[in-house]
Every structure is written in C-alpha cells, then in structure tokens.
Write an enzyme that holds these catalytic residues in place. Sequence first.
Site, PDB file in Angstrom:
ATOM      1  CD  GLU A   1     -10.435  -7.250  -5.082  1.00 25.29           C
ATOM      2  OE1 GLU A   1      -9.270  -7.379  -4.686  1.00 25.29           O
ATOM      3  OE2 GLU A   1     -11.418  -7.250  -4.309  1.00 25.29           O
TER       4      GLU A   1
ATOM      5  CD  GLN B   1      -8.630  -3.975  -1.504  1.00 28.80           C
ATOM      6  OE1 GLN B   1      -8.568  -5.028  -2.145  1.00 28.80           O
ATOM      7  NE2 GLN B   1      -9.618  -3.714  -0.663  1.00 28.80           N
TER       8      GLN B   1
ATOM      9  CD  GLU C   1      -8.458  -7.377   0.350  1.00 33.09           C
ATOM     10  OE1 GLU C   1      -9.664  -7.563   0.544  1.00 33.09           O
ATOM     11  OE2 GLU C   1      -7.952  -7.380  -0.791  1.00 33.09           O
TER      12      GLU C   1
ATOM     13  CG  ASP D   1      -5.901  -6.712  -4.353  1.00 35.10           C
ATOM     14  OD1 ASP D   1      -4.671  -6.937  -4.347  1.00 35.10           O
ATOM     15  OD2 ASP D   1      -6.653  -7.061  -3.427  1.00 35.10           O
TER      16      ASP D   1
END
Length: 259
Positions: free
Chosen positions: A140, A201, A237, A175
């Site tokens: 990530e 996410q 998240e 993400d």
Amino acid sequence: MPRFSANLGFLWQDRPLLERIDAAHAAGFRAVELHWPYDTPPELVRARCATHDLTLLSINTPLGQTELGEFGLGALPGREAEFLEGFNVAHEWATAAGACAIHVMAGVVAPEMQATARKTLIANLRTAAAMAPEMTLLLEGLNQHDKPGYFYSTLEAKAGMIAAVDAENVRILFDAYHVGRSEGNVFGNLRHHMPLVGHVQIAAVPSRAEPDEGEVDYARFFDDLDSLGYAGWIGCEYKPRSDTDSGLGWLRKFDVTLS
C-alpha cells in the site's frame, strides 16, 4: 454487490480489540481487518471471530522504532534482519488468528536512499513471499500529505515492485483514499491496476471520514468494482466524524447492506 469489512484500526477505537470485534458483528459486518493487534493473543482473536462467524482478513507488519519516526522496515537498508524478524512475528500471529493477508509496511526513506531502498524491499518481499506462500502480501502506498517520506505513494511504483518480485502472492492494496490524495484519477487507476489488486479500502477524500462526502463518488466506485469483477472485500478504513455506530448511516445513502 460490495462486501464490506470493518477496519478495527480506525473503527470503535474507544474499546479494546475483542470488544471492537463484538461491535463489528453487532453492526452487521461479516469481516474485519486489523492494524497492529500484537498485544492481544491471536488465539483470543480467532475464537472471538469464530463466535461471530466473522472472517479475519489482514494485519500490518510491525512499524519499527516509532519514536524515531519509523513507519515500517521493509525498504530500510541495513534493517533486513529486523524486518524479517518482524515479518515472522506477523506471519505467526496471522496464522494463529486465522488471517489470510499481511500488509507489508515499507517505511519512511530519505530521498537519496530511494534506489538502495528499492533493492532492499524487493529482496525482503521475495524472502517474505517464500516464507508465507499461503498469505497474500499487500503493498500500500501512503500519500505524502499524511506520511511524508514514505517509500512509495503511487500505484505504478507498487506495480513495478510486484513485477520485480515476481511472486504470485504479492498484490496491491488499493486504498482509494491514498490514491485520491496521491495521484487522483481513482476510477482510471482502478481499471488500469485491477489485475494486480488484492484488497480495496475506502474513505472520503480528502477528509478520510465516512465515504459519503468528498471528491470520490463511491456509488460509482462500487459499481465499477462490480463491473470489473472484483470479488473481494472492501475495507472501511476511515476515521469516523463522531462515534462509529452513528456514522454507519452512510450505508443507507448508497443503498447497501452489510449482510
């Protein structure tokens, strides 16, 4: 149809981890993901998830010496032994708890060390992927607004790392918040990199609150995930604007359910 997991690093932070798992179940989540759960015995986490029939997805590797500004060890030259020791701790904890993925934290790297750090991370990932072939290792990128100096913040950098490592179990953690903050074009980047995506996410851009505000149209994002054939979980998240439970009203806005 999207399937959502509760990221218990951010949600229900006002209670201990086992009670956060209880809260996720009570809210209707069917999966959870964690950050650094190492102060809770993994057997207790496995048992609590089993009680609620919750799937445990992932944890993060240890951060290193946070008092010195470290935020992961994977790309830090000269720290290979400590990284592998920490990865082994993460692997053993994840295995005992029943998790299926580990987010490998690359760390903060000085600009002049980028080339050496890249070689270090490639070597560490090759070793880790061989140590834990049953685990998905997630990469990530963290945006430079939130974590200045983090080793990578773009999807191309992670895609290049995956190509260099050449291990089937190393994948991108997409993400949407970090992508939006780092490089924008969330939808185009999602389509382009979907073959390498191992987990997704979400959070509002740029506030990182519930995904019912900001620059990213998450109704469209969920539709795109469906049309692209993504069958995994979507990790929530985000940092709630107030208490976690009252903030879950964002689900009604998008006409989606947790069960």
